[in-house]
Design an enzyme around this catalytic site. Sequence first.
Site, PDB file in Angstrom:
ATOM      1  N   CYS A  88       0.878  -1.065   0.073  1.00 44.84           N
ATOM      2  CA  CYS A  88       0.159  -0.056  -0.126  1.00 44.84           C
ATOM      3  C   CYS A  88       0.917   1.233  -0.062  1.00 44.84           C
ATOM      4  O   CYS A  88       2.127   1.129   0.072  1.00 44.84           O
ATOM      5  CB  CYS A  88      -0.905   0.042   1.177  1.00 44.84           C
ATOM      6  SG  CYS A  88       0.048   0.170   2.555  1.00 44.84           S
ATOM      7  N   CYS A 146       3.065   1.762   3.088  1.00 49.36           N
ATOM      8  CA  CYS A 146       4.331   1.055   3.184  1.00 49.36           C
ATOM      9  C   CYS A 146       5.432   2.134   2.454  1.00 49.36           C
ATOM     10  O   CYS A 146       6.381   2.285   2.894  1.00 49.36           O
ATOM     11  CB  CYS A 146       4.284  -0.092   2.432  1.00 49.36           C
ATOM     12  SG  CYS A 146       2.782  -1.202   3.016  1.00 49.36           S
ATOM     13  N   ASP A 191      13.351 -13.726 -51.154  1.00 50.98           N
ATOM     14  CA  ASP A 191      13.772 -12.309 -51.776  1.00 50.98           C
ATOM     15  C   ASP A 191      15.139 -12.486 -52.277  1.00 50.98           C
ATOM     16  O   ASP A 191      16.014 -13.093 -51.489  1.00 50.98           O
ATOM     17  CB  ASP A 191      13.486 -11.312 -50.602  1.00 50.98           C
ATOM     18  CG  ASP A 191      13.964  -9.877 -51.236  1.00 50.98           C
ATOM     19  OD1 ASP A 191      13.529  -9.536 -52.463  1.00 50.98           O
ATOM     20  OD2 ASP A 191      14.665  -9.190 -50.560  1.00 50.98           O
ATOM     21  N   ASP A 213      14.426  -9.571 -45.698  1.00 50.97           N
ATOM     22  CA  ASP A 213      15.368  -9.084 -44.567  1.00 50.97           C
ATOM     23  C   ASP A 213      14.394  -8.517 -43.716  1.00 50.97           C
ATOM     24  O   ASP A 213      14.936  -7.980 -42.391  1.00 50.97           O
ATOM     25  CB  ASP A 213      16.171  -7.941 -45.249  1.00 50.97           C
ATOM     26  CG  ASP A 213      15.271  -6.894 -45.865  1.00 50.97           C
ATOM     27  OD1 ASP A 213      14.113  -6.709 -45.819  1.00 50.97           O
ATOM     28  OD2 ASP A 213      15.931  -6.216 -46.381  1.00 50.97           O
ATOM     29  N   ASP A 261      10.587  -5.736 -46.751  1.00 53.83           N
ATOM     30  CA  ASP A 261       9.775  -6.755 -47.102  1.00 53.83           C
ATOM     31  C   ASP A 261       8.485  -7.268 -46.183  1.00 53.83           C
ATOM     32  O   ASP A 261       7.726  -7.820 -46.241  1.00 53.83           O
ATOM     33  CB  ASP A 261      10.361  -8.340 -47.499  1.00 53.83           C
ATOM     34  CG  ASP A 261      11.524  -7.934 -48.033  1.00 53.83           C
ATOM     35  OD1 ASP A 261      11.394  -7.127 -48.929  1.00 53.83           O
ATOM     36  OD2 ASP A 261      12.434  -8.881 -47.892  1.00 53.83           O
TER      37      ASP A 261
END
Lengths: 120, 746
Positions: free
Chosen positions: B15, B18, B431, B632, B636
């Site tokens: 909390c 704390c 590619d 790559d 692409d």
Amino acid sequence: MELDKILVIIFSLGGIGFTYWFFLMKNEKEVAADGDVIDIIVEGGYNPEVIAIPQGKTTKLTFIRKDTNSCLEEVVLGDFNIRKYLPLNEKITVELHPEKKGEFGYSCGMGMFHGKIVVR
Amino acid sequence: MAEVKKTFSIKGIHCASCVKVLERALSKVTGIKEANVNLATEQATVIYDENVCTTEQMESAVAGVGYQAMVDGEALDEDKQKMEKQRELRLLRNKVIVSLVIGGLISWGSFPGLMQFSPSFLQNFGVQLLLASIVQFWPGLDFYKATIPALRHRTANMDTLVAIGTTAAYAYSVVVTVFPQLVAGLGIEPMPYFDVAAVVIGLILLGRYFEAKAKASTSEAIKKLIGLQAKTARVLRDKKEMDIPIEDVQIGDIIRVRPGEKIPVDGEIVEGESAIDESMVTGESIPVEKQKGDSVVGATMNKTGSFTYKAMKIGQDTMLAQIIKLVQEAQGSKAPIQRIADVISSYFVPIVIMLAIGTFAVWYSVGPNPALLFALLNTVAVLIIACPCAMGLATPTAIMVGTGKGAEHGILIKDAASLEVAQNISTVIFDKTGTLTKGKPEVTDVLPIHNTKIKSEKLLQIAGSIEKGSEHSLAEAIVKKAEDEGIILSRVEAFQAIAGQGVKGKIGRDEIVFGNRMLMEKEKISFKEQESEIQQLEQEGKTVMLLSLNSELAGLIAVADTLKESAKEGIKLLQDMGVEVVMITGDNYRTADAIAKQLGGIRVVADVLPEEKEKEVKKIQAEGKSVAFVGDGINDAPALAAANVGIAMGNGTDVAIEAADITLVNKNLTSVAASIALSKQTMRTIKMNLFWAFGYNVVLIPVAAGVLYPMFGLLLNPIFASFAMALSSLSVVGNSLLLKRVKLFV
């Protein structure tokens, strides 16, 4: 047929009916996110089991496992590519940012316990 | 004074108050200048003088207000998880030993054929009750502990079945022991079945013990990756070298790495050179030579030289962190094939309970005498033999081992769904530039046209000048060639790049057009006379670019891109698997075909503009093919996304390629075939697991219920049922672990 056998049959049919009703016909209570955090207690399943979160916003799910059952030590949110180990009695937070509306299941690592995330 | 900033986790914060308490407690420690506690992250950040204050003082200040500080980072998730697991495993092992020893003793004293040789006290039902109670309420307590909260949620699992089954056997035996005359009155010999309850608990826990051990090794790959992280870095700050924790490294820090040391974070070499073993991260087995300007990857190993480098990526942005994140996400994803198992397992346990009740009713009402005993034992057998765990474990364990195995070899799979689709790939489109080829073309020919009186040096000067502003890989080759020859480049005005065609611009008054045939046609520049020469060069696999000066062709420059070493083998492996290979390129058909010839038996799609790649992918998909596109990952992206499976070749230190389903960080083209092989093997394992898990339950539940009894007089002892059930989930995990042995040709 003797009475005891008739009674066993009647009770068994009742038992089967009860099992079906008890496990398979339960109503799922849906809990909506209050703010952007939802606490989920993991004990004998997930509480709350069904949660509603908004689309396009980040919601934090905080899991606290209180159950020693090893079945529940991992939580898998397959649709969000999340598998998390839940150490006992510790808060583990998972952030979700759903882009799509719909219902997405989550479960324990072994697929025994299930919950549902409803994105609205 | 040495001021240091440190961040550490604190256990027990829940909390806002704390936070205040902790901040106050930490600020009071002499030497701490500033303390901030974050509720969300449950971490404290302190700035302190390390000569005045020690970490122990901080720990005790935190402990003094009732919390626990993890100052030295020992609370790393993985370590904590490991410790907790080990503790759980030790406890489980003890429970297994106790229950099996006790179960063995009870069986010795009660099993026909064995009991004659047992000490008389073991045959005493009271002693058996005492022993069985230990098992039922210590190791067996786990099943109750899991069942009760589950029932509260109206759910049931494996533990529910074991709890009901063993409780039935135990309770019956208690009644027999305490009220033997009651059972005798029903015409049943008063014999307890304590051995069933104890041994079943022992065997199921034994199965669970082995399963937990085996399951731990399914996630070994990710643990290995996490373990690769360096702990400290030697940085140069204020002209001094100092070792600092890796978390404190900042972007821009200069880090020194000596021979044999691990490189802490990602960066770029500023001085020195070395060979670096990157196998642990990329799967690339040969050490890579690196020098000034080259990028280095954190967690890789420096071999021979010493160098300094600038930190460019730290924390969650490093390549290793990205790989870990990717693998973790993949392991958390759900394969579509798993959905059916999920649906079944959510109904499974209630159905088994209903079947068990039915079994009891049938045996009690129409079974032979003693009906109650038969009904009870068969009901227990049904409850015990059912194994929902095997179904739940079938898919995720295989996905974890499969994706982990991939990561070890530099194959990063995005999610389980990608793995599932990859198994059916029938066509792989590569590619060309940068994927099949090195992507670093070199100038091979500079050919001025005689009648223009331009010399090759001038041609290269013009071409180099105009290409200086272009980002195309061919441009780079030309500029490099010009610079290598010491040519001084001119200023270009009105520069314009035409995607997939070339460039235009002005040098002084001269109008320059430099590009392929398409561009010349568009600009209405004739190149008919050079056509045969161009074709000749193209047949050699060279890319020819035409340069026009003031609307007149001035010369040709040919550039060739060489194939990667792994290209030929990578393609052959795919062809051996029966996968069709297609090469897609912006080059014209002849150039492309020359390259394709070197590779052997591949289909060529040439003259494709970058934005058209996606369309070509769709065209091939329309032929009914399931297509993987290998590119790559940067240019692409649309094609990668359009393909059934997009495979990106990792570039430099960046692995977070959104559009890709599979990322190959090892840059080895044989990994494409390896990815498909891995997905096929993983899916085969999943299918085997699911078949086994379903088959097991479908066949053995009826057997346990006693369907074979009328014909063969065959019944299943609950002890054997528990043995079979333990073996069942173990075999599924074991089968998934076999995936580790798959040979991947990378």
